[in-house]
Scaffold this active site. Structure first.
Site, PDB file in Angstrom:
ATOM      1  N   THR A  40       0.849  -1.133  -0.063  1.00 41.17           N
ATOM      2  CA  THR A  40       0.026   0.057   0.121  1.00 41.17           C
ATOM      3  C   THR A  40       1.049   1.293  -0.094  1.00 41.17           C
ATOM      4  O   THR A  40       0.763   2.460  -0.593  1.00 41.17           O
ATOM      5  CB  THR A  40      -0.731   0.107   1.260  1.00 41.17           C
ATOM      6  OG1 THR A  40      -1.689  -1.155   1.193  1.00 41.17           O
ATOM      7  CG2 THR A  40      -1.859   1.285   1.237  1.00 41.17           C
ATOM      8  N   HIS A  43       2.006   1.987  -3.234  1.00 40.26           N
ATOM      9  CA  HIS A  43       1.104   2.467  -4.243  1.00 40.26           C
ATOM     10  C   HIS A  43       0.999   4.013  -3.972  1.00 40.26           C
ATOM     11  O   HIS A  43       0.736   4.883  -4.785  1.00 40.26           O
ATOM     12  CB  HIS A  43      -0.363   2.016  -3.741  1.00 40.26           C
ATOM     13  CG  HIS A  43      -0.686   0.690  -4.460  1.00 40.26           C
ATOM     14  ND1 HIS A  43      -0.618   0.445  -5.973  1.00 40.26           N
ATOM     15  CD2 HIS A  43      -0.799  -0.615  -3.786  1.00 40.26           C
ATOM     16  CE1 HIS A  43      -0.905  -0.988  -6.050  1.00 40.26           C
ATOM     17  NE2 HIS A  43      -0.987  -1.494  -4.941  1.00 40.26           N
ATOM     18  N   HIS A  63       1.330   2.302   8.361  1.00 40.52           N
ATOM     19  CA  HIS A  63       0.194   1.663   9.114  1.00 40.52           C
ATOM     20  C   HIS A  63       0.702   0.293   9.698  1.00 40.52           C
ATOM     21  O   HIS A  63       0.073  -0.293  10.614  1.00 40.52           O
ATOM     22  CB  HIS A  63      -1.215   1.397   8.314  1.00 40.52           C
ATOM     23  CG  HIS A  63      -0.707   0.496   7.074  1.00 40.52           C
ATOM     24  ND1 HIS A  63      -0.440   0.867   5.867  1.00 40.52           N
ATOM     25  CD2 HIS A  63      -0.835  -1.027   7.192  1.00 40.52           C
ATOM     26  CE1 HIS A  63      -0.545  -0.016   4.810  1.00 40.52           C
ATOM     27  NE2 HIS A  63      -0.445  -1.301   5.857  1.00 40.52           N
ATOM     28  N   GLU A  64       1.919   0.017   9.612  1.00 41.40           N
ATOM     29  CA  GLU A  64       2.457  -1.237  10.201  1.00 41.40           C
ATOM     30  C   GLU A  64       3.510  -0.846  11.247  1.00 41.40           C
ATOM     31  O   GLU A  64       4.836  -0.263  10.787  1.00 41.40           O
ATOM     32  CB  GLU A  64       3.059  -2.334   9.278  1.00 41.40           C
ATOM     33  CG  GLU A  64       2.193  -2.593   7.794  1.00 41.40           C
ATOM     34  CD  GLU A  64       2.791  -3.405   7.034  1.00 41.40           C
ATOM     35  OE1 GLU A  64       4.006  -3.836   7.036  1.00 41.40           O
ATOM     36  OE2 GLU A  64       2.065  -3.958   5.959  1.00 41.40           O
ATOM     37  N   ILE A 264      -5.588  -8.669  -4.577  1.00 39.64           N
ATOM     38  CA  ILE A 264      -6.747  -7.348  -5.071  1.00 39.64           C
ATOM     39  C   ILE A 264      -6.129  -7.037  -6.537  1.00 39.64           C
ATOM     40  O   ILE A 264      -5.346  -6.527  -6.989  1.00 39.64           O
ATOM     41  CB  ILE A 264      -6.411  -5.980  -4.380  1.00 39.64           C
ATOM     42  CG1 ILE A 264      -6.730  -6.296  -2.728  1.00 39.64           C
ATOM     43  CG2 ILE A 264      -7.448  -5.167  -4.913  1.00 39.64           C
ATOM     44  CD1 ILE A 264      -6.309  -5.040  -1.948  1.00 39.64           C
TER      45      ILE A 264
HETATM   46  P1  NAD Z   1       3.025  -8.666  -3.540  1.00 36.63           P
HETATM   47  O1  NAD Z   1       2.837  -7.702  -4.794  1.00 36.63           O
HETATM   48  O2  NAD Z   1       4.175  -8.549  -2.656  1.00 36.63           O
HETATM   49  O3  NAD Z   1       2.959 -10.190  -4.074  1.00 36.63           O
HETATM   50  C1  NAD Z   1       2.444 -10.594  -4.892  1.00 36.63           C
HETATM   51  C2  NAD Z   1       3.259 -11.781  -5.713  1.00 36.63           C
HETATM   52  O4  NAD Z   1       1.952 -12.482  -6.749  1.00 36.63           O
HETATM   53  C3  NAD Z   1       4.277 -11.070  -6.544  1.00 36.63           C
HETATM   54  O5  NAD Z   1       5.566 -12.136  -5.847  1.00 36.63           O
HETATM   55  C4  NAD Z   1       3.930 -11.644  -7.764  1.00 36.63           C
HETATM   56  O6  NAD Z   1       5.410 -11.873  -8.636  1.00 36.63           O
HETATM   57  C5  NAD Z   1       3.226 -12.723  -7.741  1.00 36.63           C
HETATM   58  N1  NAD Z   1       2.486 -12.947  -8.879  1.00 36.63           N
HETATM   59  C6  NAD Z   1       1.979 -12.289 -10.061  1.00 36.63           C
HETATM   60  N2  NAD Z   1       1.452 -13.096 -11.122  1.00 36.63           N
HETATM   61  C7  NAD Z   1       1.374 -14.274 -10.537  1.00 36.63           C
HETATM   62  C8  NAD Z   1       0.778 -15.532 -11.069  1.00 36.63           C
HETATM   63  N3  NAD Z   1       0.225 -15.473 -12.196  1.00 36.63           N
HETATM   64  N4  NAD Z   1       0.834 -16.781 -10.488  1.00 36.63           N
HETATM   65  C9  NAD Z   1       1.524 -16.428  -9.022  1.00 36.63           C
HETATM   66  N5  NAD Z   1       1.948 -15.434  -8.678  1.00 36.63           N
HETATM   67  C10 NAD Z   1       1.945 -14.276  -9.334  1.00 36.63           C
HETATM   68  O7  NAD Z   1       2.015  -8.452  -2.515  1.00 36.63           O
HETATM   69  P2  NAD Z   1       1.520  -8.797  -0.792  1.00 36.63           P
HETATM   70  O8  NAD Z   1       2.263  -7.757  -0.204  1.00 36.63           O
HETATM   71  O9  NAD Z   1       2.423 -10.095  -0.535  1.00 36.63           O
HETATM   72  O10 NAD Z   1       0.253  -8.667  -0.880  1.00 36.63           O
HETATM   73  C11 NAD Z   1      -0.559  -9.794  -1.673  1.00 36.63           C
HETATM   74  C12 NAD Z   1      -1.889  -9.472  -2.153  1.00 36.63           C
HETATM   75  O11 NAD Z   1      -2.746  -9.226  -1.060  1.00 36.63           O
HETATM   76  C13 NAD Z   1      -1.861  -8.359  -3.016  1.00 36.63           C
HETATM   77  O12 NAD Z   1      -2.674  -8.285  -4.165  1.00 36.63           O
HETATM   78  C14 NAD Z   1      -2.331  -7.023  -2.138  1.00 36.63           C
HETATM   79  O13 NAD Z   1      -2.654  -5.930  -2.999  1.00 36.63           O
HETATM   80  C15 NAD Z   1      -3.130  -7.870  -1.457  1.00 36.63           C
HETATM   81  N6  NAD Z   1      -3.763  -7.395  -0.151  1.00 36.63           N
HETATM   82  C16 NAD Z   1      -4.929  -7.428   0.321  1.00 36.63           C
HETATM   83  C17 NAD Z   1      -5.249  -7.063   1.501  1.00 36.63           C
HETATM   84  C18 NAD Z   1      -6.772  -7.128   2.157  1.00 36.63           C
HETATM   85  O14 NAD Z   1      -7.220  -6.673   3.146  1.00 36.63           O
HETATM   86  N7  NAD Z   1      -7.682  -7.808   1.052  1.00 36.63           N
HETATM   87  C19 NAD Z   1      -4.327  -6.588   2.443  1.00 36.63           C
HETATM   88  C20 NAD Z   1      -3.003  -6.384   1.959  1.00 36.63           C
HETATM   89  C21 NAD Z   1      -2.813  -6.868   0.856  1.00 36.63           C
HETATM   90 ZN    ZN Z   2       0.101  -3.208   5.183  1.00 37.10          ZN
END
Ligand code: NAD
Ligand code: ZN
Length: 341
Positions: A40, A43, A63-64, A264
């Site tokens: 976040t 972004h 926030h962490e 997301i």
């Molecule tokens: P990150 O972006 O560090 O990790 C995502 C990983 O997915 C990357 O290593 C990327 O290479 C991989 N990836 C891309 N395409 C892929 C595919 N086809 N198959 C397998 N892996 C693939 O994200 P993060 O910080 O570990 O967070 C994980 C996800 O959770 C993110 O989408 C983030 O936006 C989301 N998130 C959601 C919440 C919520 O409350 N819902 C909170 C925090 C983060």
């Molecule tokens: Zn966070």
């Protein structure tokens, strides 16, 4: 005080002097020790469309966190000065239907520190006492600073029963890797994680006993056969936000399997709903952490052998925050932790 501020509507963050926040009767003031850098925050650094629509300027980001209570509001009970703590960064309302039912994490009025409200990338943070989570000695400050994303992982991983089940995680980012650690800790049988980034798959295999799969060079069918599985994965944890990953997950699931989605996707994406219907798959969206059930479970697991420390790959003093953000932007880091001294 020092604070990392989104000071201008353009890419970057700026280390500035800001006034120490004044607290209200129900708040505490926390002296920050360590903070985690989140996707976040990237972004917000990049100032992408979402950030432009969401984040007011200027704003203290972050926030962490983990720190220590240094001041108590007049009406705060049950907390003490000197208490080490982390805290829930989602500030909730208390009047919605879901809040009044005790499901605080489902409150539609939720506002995030470091996103909508002044955040934790600062020497001091004002937080409602309600949001404080005291830390036991077993959870040190750098682990305390990553409880927010670990909580996302725990919330997702505990969405469905994993005991003795075969679990597929798509996306070996910090949260996917921590979810794998949780799945292993609570007794999953096979834990398989996919990514296209080999550095992150190597990190995942270093942190957790699992089968990493580079989905660019291997198929899940091969891995299912290698593991002696007959009918696919029981539980899927989608942690990439990537449409292809979700498609691959649906194909690799057992009939009647369960998928918890934390990732997301960037916008609308095509979903083959008929596959989901004919495979009788249950999909659950996961947002944030259950307040405070996730926090209790996560701290209990940390006190009882859950080890995610190796997910932290970079540590910097806050004055070197640019290097921390560069490490994240490079896409090869695990968690990056900033030290506020
Ligand atoms: P990150 O972006 O560090 O990790 C995502 C990983 O997915 C990357 O290593 C990327 O290479 C991989 N990836 C891309 N395409 C892929 C595919 N086809 N198959 C397998 N892996 C693939 O994200 P993060 O910080 O570990 O967070 C994980 C996800 O959770 C993110 O989408 C983030 O936006 C989301 N998130 C959601 C919440 C919520 O409350 N819902 C909170 C925090 C983060
Ligand atoms: Zn966070």
């Amino acid at each position: 005080m020092k604070a990392l501020v989104k000071a201008r509507p353009e890419p970057g963050l700026w280390l500035e002097r800001q006034p120490v926040p004044e607290i209200g009767p129900h708040d505490v003031l926390i002296m920050i020790r360590k903070t985690g850098v989140c996707g976040t925050d990237i972004h917000i650094w990049n100032w992408d469309d979402w950030a432009q629509k969401t984040v007011p300027v200027p704003l203290i980001t972050g926030h962490e966190f983990a720190g220590e209570i240094v001041e108590l509001g007049r009406l705060v009970e049950g907390l003490e000065i000197g208490q080490r703590c982390s805290g829930e960064g989602h500030l909730i309302g208390k009047t919605s239907r879901q809040s009044r039912a005790g499901k605080f994490h489902l409150d539609p009025e939720t506002r995030g520190i470091g996103v909508n409200e002044p955040g934790a990338f600062a020497e001091y943070l004002r937080l409602p006492a309600f949001n404080v989570v005291p830390l036991p000695d077993a959870v040190d400050d750098e682990i305390g600073a990553i409880l927010d994303p670990l909580g996302n992982a725990v919330h997702t991983a505990l969405s469905f029963d994993l005991v003795g089940e075969d679990v597929l995680i798509t996306g070996a980012g910090p949260i996917g890797i921590m979810a794998a650690a949780v799945a292993r800790h609570i007794g999953a049988r096979h834990v398989v994680i996919t990514d296209i980034n080999q550095t992150r798959l190597d990190l995942a295999a270093d942190v957790v006993d699992l089968r990493p799969v580079n989905i660019a060079t291997e198929t899940l069918d091969e891995v299912i056969a290698e593991l002696g599985m007959k009918e696919g994965f029981d539980v899927g944890l989608e942690m990439s936000g990537n449409q292809r990953a979700l498609d691959q997950m649906v194909e690799a699931m057992v009939m009647g399997g369960h998928i918890a989605m934390l990732g997301i996707p960037p916008g609308k994406s095509a979903v083959d709903w008929s596959r989901i219907v004919f495979k009788a798959i249950t999909i659950k969206g996961v947002y944030g952490r259950e307040i405070f059930e996730t926090w209790y479970k996560m701290i209990a697991m940390l006190e009882n052998g859950l080890d995610v420390r190796k997910v932290i790959t970079h540590r910097f003093p806050v004055d070197a925050f640019r290097e921390g953000f560069q490490a994240m932007l490079g896409g090869k880091s695990g968690k990056v932790v900033l030290d506020w001294g």
